[in-house]
Motif scaffolding. Sequence first.
Motif, PDB file in Angstrom:
ATOM      1  N   SER A  87       1.644  -5.448  10.955  1.00 51.05           N
ATOM      2  CA  SER A  87       2.422  -4.535  10.100  1.00 51.05           C
ATOM      3  C   SER A  87       3.405  -5.271   9.204  1.00 51.05           C
ATOM      4  O   SER A  87       3.582  -4.939   8.024  1.00 51.05           O
ATOM      5  CB  SER A  87       3.204  -3.538  10.966  1.00 51.05           C
ATOM      6  N   GLU A 101       4.312  -5.057   5.224  1.00 50.51           N
ATOM      7  CA  GLU A 101       5.657  -4.637   4.795  1.00 50.51           C
ATOM      8  C   GLU A 101       6.264  -5.608   3.788  1.00 50.51           C
ATOM      9  O   GLU A 101       6.987  -5.182   2.881  1.00 50.51           O
ATOM     10  CB  GLU A 101       6.553  -4.490   6.028  1.00 50.51           C
ATOM     11  N   VAL A 140       4.806  -4.657   0.498  1.00 52.26           N
ATOM     12  CA  VAL A 140       5.379  -3.380   0.043  1.00 52.26           C
ATOM     13  C   VAL A 140       6.777  -3.605  -0.534  1.00 52.26           C
ATOM     14  O   VAL A 140       7.128  -3.060  -1.592  1.00 52.26           O
ATOM     15  CB  VAL A 140       5.436  -2.362   1.202  1.00 52.26           C
ATOM     16  N   PHE A 155      11.245   2.060   4.439  1.00 53.26           N
ATOM     17  CA  PHE A 155       9.842   2.292   4.759  1.00 53.26           C
ATOM     18  C   PHE A 155       9.441   1.471   5.976  1.00 53.26           C
ATOM     19  O   PHE A 155      10.144   0.561   6.393  1.00 53.26           O
ATOM     20  CB  PHE A 155       8.955   1.894   3.563  1.00 53.26           C
ATOM     21  N   VAL A 185       5.413   0.258   8.061  1.00 48.62           N
ATOM     22  CA  VAL A 185       3.956   0.380   8.126  1.00 48.62           C
ATOM     23  C   VAL A 185       3.563   0.605   9.581  1.00 48.62           C
ATOM     24  O   VAL A 185       4.085  -0.045  10.481  1.00 48.62           O
ATOM     25  CB  VAL A 185       3.277  -0.885   7.568  1.00 48.62           C
ATOM     26  N   LEU A 231       1.477   3.771   5.323  1.00 49.92           N
ATOM     27  CA  LEU A 231       2.821   3.425   4.857  1.00 49.92           C
ATOM     28  C   LEU A 231       3.677   4.685   4.941  1.00 49.92           C
ATOM     29  O   LEU A 231       3.342   5.714   4.359  1.00 49.92           O
ATOM     30  CB  LEU A 231       2.765   2.913   3.414  1.00 49.92           C
ATOM     31  N   PRO A 240      -2.695   0.057   2.950  1.00 52.76           N
ATOM     32  CA  PRO A 240      -2.541   1.376   3.594  1.00 52.76           C
ATOM     33  C   PRO A 240      -3.523   2.396   3.039  1.00 52.76           C
ATOM     34  O   PRO A 240      -3.807   2.400   1.833  1.00 52.76           O
ATOM     35  CB  PRO A 240      -1.093   1.764   3.267  1.00 52.76           C
ATOM     36  N   ILE A 269       0.099   7.054   1.867  1.00 55.00           N
ATOM     37  CA  ILE A 269       1.554   6.975   1.998  1.00 55.00           C
ATOM     38  C   ILE A 269       2.058   8.338   2.445  1.00 55.00           C
ATOM     39  O   ILE A 269       1.748   9.360   1.828  1.00 55.00           O
ATOM     40  CB  ILE A 269       2.228   6.582   0.673  1.00 55.00           C
TER      41      ILE A 269
END
Length: 357
Positions: A265, A269, A272, A285, A287, A301, A330, A333
């Motif tokens: 994850s 991230e 992201v 956020f 993941v 996400l 992902p 979302i």
Amino acid sequence: MKSLLQINGQLVHWAKLHQFKPSTPFEKSTIDFIQQWLSEVKEFNIHTSGSTGKPKKINISRLQMEISARLTIDALKINSGQTALVCLDTEYIAGKMMLVRAMINHMNIIAIAPSSNPLTNLDKVPDFAAVVPLQLEEMLNNEKTKMLLNKMSAIIVGGAPVSPVLERKLQQVSTPIYATYGMTETVSHVALKRLNGPERSATFTAFKEVKLALDDRGCLTIQSALTNHETLTTNDRVELISDHHFEWLGRADNIINSGGVKVQSEKVEKAVAQILDELGLSNRFFVTGIPDEKLGHKVYLVMESPDNLNNDKEKILSLLQAKLSRYEVPKDITLVPQFTETPTGKVNRRETIKKLL
């Protein structure tokens, strides 16, 4: 003890601690712990934060705390007579250890209840502080407090990983800033990583007396005076570069097995965070893996969005395809109005996911 003690703006005389009447939970926990320490209490019951599991109480000895404090003071070259800013919850290990470091090193203490920008309204620039990434971000976003950061001697940041975006912003600060690696069970941190300046590093350096190894999952094990010489097995996957150096990869319980492919994850991230920065978005956020009949779990996400971000979802997913493999991108979302938090202000992934499912 001639050093200064100030709590939420009130000057407190060490000899009159027992007369101080706390008006907030922060003031009470701060005064209670200081009094216990000065009374030579030998053992403390301390709560874990609950960010990676159920909160629990563990026993930590005075000696463990003293050793931990000395290791940090020596590593960061913190001097007696300097000022420590205590701006983390003193119910938990991070706040308590700042008090211990200051007391055994005869430092001035400015203790203020946790807030997003603890440097606001201070009449004295502290030399040393421990903060979480959110606080550091807020201090950098304010021109006045950003200037104050540059006047300090050392800053440590923990409680959550520092994002690549925040790390890039930290290059504007001349004061040495270190990420910490540790947990309540290690009596705060056992390793430091320089985040800014010419000594910036991608790896954590453990204190010399700490023994590191890997278990069969590739997770870090720690043996130290800080763990009472017992071997502590963590859930943190790391690359062990040498006896005292490692790179943190992510938590074993944050691996998503999607169609037989293991996705970490934290790697997703990082990508992201970079994309949100490019788009000028600052939403929190994480993941996670959501159960899926075909894949076992699919990568999702989850974003905190009080405002509707539906128009940006496709753009974010499209940009991620250029940074990640098709297994890591992902599948969707999910927007959540507000994340559930732990008592220390960390995102509580477990509880947030429970609400989603």
